[in-house]
Design an enzyme around this catalytic site. Structure first.
Site, PDB file in Angstrom:
ATOM      1  N   CYS A  78      -1.211   3.522  11.213  1.00 28.03           N
ATOM      2  CA  CYS A  78      -1.126   4.786  11.950  1.00 28.03           C
ATOM      3  C   CYS A  78      -2.306   4.873  12.911  1.00 28.03           C
ATOM      4  CB  CYS A  78      -1.100   5.976  10.992  1.00 28.03           C
ATOM      5  SG  CYS A  78      -2.397   5.969   9.744  1.00 28.03           S
ATOM      6  N   CYS A 116       0.880  -1.182   0.000  1.00 28.61           N
ATOM      7  CA  CYS A 116       0.000   0.000   0.000  1.00 28.61           C
ATOM      8  C   CYS A 116       0.906   1.217   0.000  1.00 28.61           C
ATOM      9  CB  CYS A 116      -0.915  -0.005   1.217  1.00 28.61           C
ATOM     10  SG  CYS A 116      -1.827  -1.549   1.467  1.00 28.61           S
ATOM     11  N   PRO A 139       1.288   7.632  -0.240  1.00 30.62           N
ATOM     12  CA  PRO A 139       1.880   8.567  -1.197  1.00 30.62           C
ATOM     13  C   PRO A 139       3.348   8.339  -1.527  1.00 30.62           C
ATOM     14  CG  PRO A 139       1.739   9.603   0.937  1.00 30.62           C
ATOM     15  CD  PRO A 139       1.076   8.258   1.087  1.00 30.62           C
ATOM     16  N   GLY A 140       4.069   7.497  -0.757  1.00 28.67           N
ATOM     17  CA  GLY A 140       5.376   7.067  -1.225  1.00 28.67           C
ATOM     18  C   GLY A 140       6.578   7.433  -0.393  1.00 28.67           C
ATOM     19  N   SER A 141       6.412   8.031   0.770  1.00 29.97           N
ATOM     20  CA  SER A 141       7.585   8.413   1.564  1.00 29.97           C
ATOM     21  C   SER A 141       8.353   7.186   2.056  1.00 29.97           C
ATOM     22  CB  SER A 141       7.160   9.286   2.756  1.00 29.97           C
ATOM     23  OG  SER A 141       6.184   8.615   3.543  1.00 29.97           O
ATOM     24  N   LYS A 142       7.620   6.156   2.503  1.00 32.11           N
ATOM     25  CA  LYS A 142       8.300   4.936   2.948  1.00 32.11           C
ATOM     26  C   LYS A 142       8.863   4.151   1.761  1.00 32.11           C
ATOM     27  CE  LYS A 142       4.742   3.771   5.575  1.00 32.11           C
ATOM     28  NZ  LYS A 142       4.108   5.094   5.782  1.00 32.11           N
TER      29      LYS A 142
END
Length: 783
Positions: free
Chosen positions: A332, A194, A197-200
């Site tokens: 989260c 999942c 938005p892509g930070s991890k």
């Protein structure tokens, strides 16, 4: 992080006399009776801490960001951050404290007032000690402080520019934890289920590129997301990293299809992953500080409704995990129904095949809580239930509160090591709330060697055999073949252009590549088979992308089964260049780290610091104003041909004024007597800052280039408008000409009719004959 579910409940905004608006938004009351009741009785923390817990949840999040670890400019970015921006923040908050506080007054949620307003308050920035190499920082400024306080304008611009250049990632502190404990290596196959938005996901890609000397590692990252639109948000985030080792796909992660690698004929093998991140959708009650609307919409029933999809995603992750591999399950949310209950059911489902791993030693200095061994659930009206038997008295909850949401016996929970789960509370270290579990898939006792002979033997036994493994074939068990669940039909998706790799029939290989290879002097060992375009026939190529060998292998084997959204680094783009020996494909800045090692021509090495500063500080510096060495290299390397070329400080001897390990490389355009760097203004400014150029000179350069770009843009617009006006004028003329021609023809025909002599039979016949002969030709023309 696992994105909070979209809420539909719109209750509890402040109404009546106390109703206020900030802009066009209602001011939200940061209070929820059921939330406070449930978490207070859950005993996550000592009772005396609970008020601190709620008070911190009502405050905005501090600014946190992470320096991109594998970029060659990481150390310089850190140096500039410390020596310039943090130093300025120290000065302004000490010498002009009252002005800073006044500037943040009445500007929305502020943290600077909370910090500077207290006597004896310490520095408003700090390094996150649990993140390695001083690459993660927290600044106690809210989003509103950074946006609206004029004293932080320069710092804000630094963050924006370096984020766009890929040197920084603005990311919540707790969101950095899952990739850190996954321990990703350059050779690993990694799946982010999942991803948006892509930070991890960006962190996972960074770990693949730990070896800076190898721009194309063996591993890869597959980034998946269910929502098509969020896949494009993900693409925007990841393209800054300029990595050829990731792909973005669009599928339901709970029924994610198997990737297959074709071996021969009907036999293939399924890909399994060394590392998997399952950061699942959740209720988001750990994000109160960022998503304040959750205060008014939090409801325990939402948590119950999410449990099923969270378990299915985690279950699919375990099925796709390689024996001996690691996965992280994270949310989260602080709710045990979304966390420990999912992990407990996962352990039951895969009993003896997975185990929980202690991960706190990977996060030194981070204060965390152990996973819960017992918990309870809540009804819609605030009723608390300790077991499923108590729910039996409330038939309205029969389909909401299920047996699998309750904890096992405490001794069972302890035996399963549920206390190895990690929970981060917001008030402990001024963060958001988060839950993380590290899971290992146990090595399977029965192992087989998946060589070609073995696969051929299996093929003889059955034509439907599917062998489970990763790219490196050693660990697998044919007795446990995992099949993908039935895929759900995706709605509202865009039709993607196909990914066309270079082959003997492609236009690039037949027409363009010989010119490109000669123009740039590309070595014979360049992996041309890893180039791709985005059209069906590989014709009329505009952009050329580069991917790793593993990415191509996966794409070609699964093009009819997987919905690919994006992959590859753009390295060439078509440009209109006039000249007999001109090359229509220009090299792009995004792919410079890949191509620079293969070019033998059009590669100019800058040995003097003055040349580098001259080129970067002017829009189009004259070649004659550069050193004789650079002029000679341009003549030798470019042979007088216009077009793109590479300027670099990479050399056997370091460039004066630069750190030994640092090199600057960028694309420029060669004209008749000038060169123009093909990089944006923020990148120029950053390079000049690295070279310790005075800020006044950098500001002057920035203003000058922006003004030139504005003028050129206006000229281009005017030229375009003039062209459109002339085109319209020409169309009107053509239209009028056709009308005039038709009118003239009508007059000619009328004249012929009036001029005919009725007594002259020959003339009459001749006139008729002329009309009959001309009509078939003239009539279409008149039309």
């Amino acid at each position: 992080m696992g994105r909070p579910r979209r809420w539909k409940n719109k209750k509890n905004t402040e109404k009546g006399e106390a109703h206020h608006k900030q802009g066009s938004y209602d001011i939200i009351v940061k209070k929820n009776e059921h939330f406070e009741k449930y978490y207070k009785q859950l005993n996550l923390m000592p009772e005396e801490e609970f008020e601190d817990f709620l008070n911190v949840l009502r405050q905005p999040l501090p600014l946190t960001f992470r320096i991109t670890s594998y970029k060659s400019y990481a150390s310089e970015t850190l140096r500039i951050l410390k020596e310039k921006h943090f130093k300025y923040i120290d000065e302004i908050t000490t010498e002009n404290k009252e002005e800073v506080l006044e500037a943040s007054a009445n500007k929305g949620a502020s943290l600077i007032r909370n910090n500077l307003g207290k006597e004896g308050s310490s520095s408003i920035y700090k390094c996150l000690s649990w993140h390695p190499n001083e690459l993660a920082w927290q600044v106690n400024l809210s989003r509103q402080d950074v946006r609206k306080n004029k004293h932080f304008d320069e710092f804000k611009q630094f963050l924006i520019n370096q984020t766009e250049n890929g040197n920084l990632n603005r990311q919540e502190a707790v969101s950095m934890i899952p990739p850190l404990i996954l321990d990703v290596k350059p050779e690993h196959l990694v799946l982010d289920m999942c991803a948006a938005p892509g930070s991890k996901t960006a962190q996972l890609i960074e770990f693949l590129h730990q070896d800076r000397n190898n721009p194309i590692p063996q591993g890869l990252v597959v980034a998946n997301d269910l929502e098509n639109k969020r896949c494009y948000l993900l693409m925007h985030q990841l393209k800054r990293l300029e990595s050829p080792n990731f792909m973005i796909i669009n599928h339901d992660s709970s029924s994610l299809p198997n990737f297959r690698i074709d071996l021969n004929e009907n036999l293939n093998k399924n890909v399994m992953y060394d590392r998997i991140l399952a950061d699942v959708p959740c209720s988001g009650d750990g994000t109160f500080r960022k998503n304040v609307d959750v205060w008014t919409k939090w409801n325990f029933s939402h948590t119950c409704n999410l449990h099923g999809i969270q378990f299915r995603i985690a279950k699919r992750a375990v099925e796709l995990l390689k024996p001996g591999g690691l996965m992280v399950y994270s949310t989260c949310s602080l709710n045990p129904v979304e966390n420990e209950a999912v992990v407990y059911n996962l352990l039951l489902k895969f009993k003896g095949e997975i185990e929980l791993v202690e991960a706190r030693d990977k996060l030194p200095g981070l204060k965390t809580l152990n996973g819960l061994l017992k918990w309870n659930v809540m009804g819609k009206k605030g009723e608390i239930f300790d077991n499923i038997q108590q729910v039996g008295k409330y038939p309205q909850y029969e389909h909401l509160l299920r047996n699998y949401m309750f904890p096992p016996e405490e001794s069972v929970a302890r035996e399963l090591n549920l206390d190895r789960c990690i929970r981060v509370l917001p008030h402990h270290q001024d963060t958001g709330g988060f839950f993380i579990t590290l899971i290992r898939k146990l090595p399977i006792v029965k192992q087989v060697d998946l060589d070609v002979n073995y696969l051929n033997e299996q093929k003889e036994e059955t034509q439907s055999t599917v062998v489970v493994d990763s790219f490196n074939p050693p660990e697998a068990d044919t007795s446990r073949v995992m099949k993908a669940p039935p895929a759900k039909k995706l709605k509202h998706v865009f039709e993607e252009n196909p990914f066309k790799f270079m082959d003997s029939d492609s236009q690039l290989l037949q027409e363009d590549w010989p010119k490109v290879k000669e123009f740039f002097g590309i070595r014979d060992d360049f992996p041309i088979d890893q180039l791709l375009t985005r059209n069906k026939k590989g014709e009329n190529i505009k952009n050329v992308y580069f991917v790793s060998k593993q990415i191509r292998q996966l794409t070609e084997s699964n093009g009819d089964r997987i919905k690919f959204i994006n992959m590859g680094v753009p390295i060439f783009s078509r440009a209109e260049i006039k000249g007999q020996n001109a090359c229509e494909l220009r090299v792009l800045q995004e792919g410079i780290d890949i191509v620079i090692n293969y070019f033998t021509k059009r590669l100019v090495r800058l040995k003097e610091r003055s040349d580098l500063i001259k080129i970067l500080s002017e829009s189009m510096p004259s070649i004659e104003e550069l050193s004789q060495d650079v002029q000679d290299q341009i003549k030798l390397q470019c042979n007088g041909l216009y077009g793109s070329f590479i300027l670099t400080t990479k050399s056997e001897t370091p460039t004066p004024g630069l750190a030994d390990e640092l090199s600057i490389s960028f694309i420029a355009w060669l004209g008749k007597s000038t060169i123009r760097p093909l990089i944006n203004v923020p990148t120029r400014s950053f390079f000049l800052t690295i070279l310790s150029v005075d800020k006044a000179i950098i500001d002057q350069m920035t203003s000058k280039i922006k003004e030139e770009d504005r003028i050129n843009s206006e000229k281009s617009l005017k030229t375009n408008l003039h062209y459109q006006a002339r085109l319209k004028e020409q169309e009107e003329k053509n239209k009028q000409s056709l009308l005039d021609e038709k009118d003239n023809q009508d007059l000619i025909e009328q004249f012929k009719s009036d001029d005919v002599d009725d007594d002259d039979d020959d003339a009459d016949e001749e006139g008729q004959t002329d009309e009959q002969e001309n009509s078939p030709e003239e009539e279409p023309m008149n039309e």
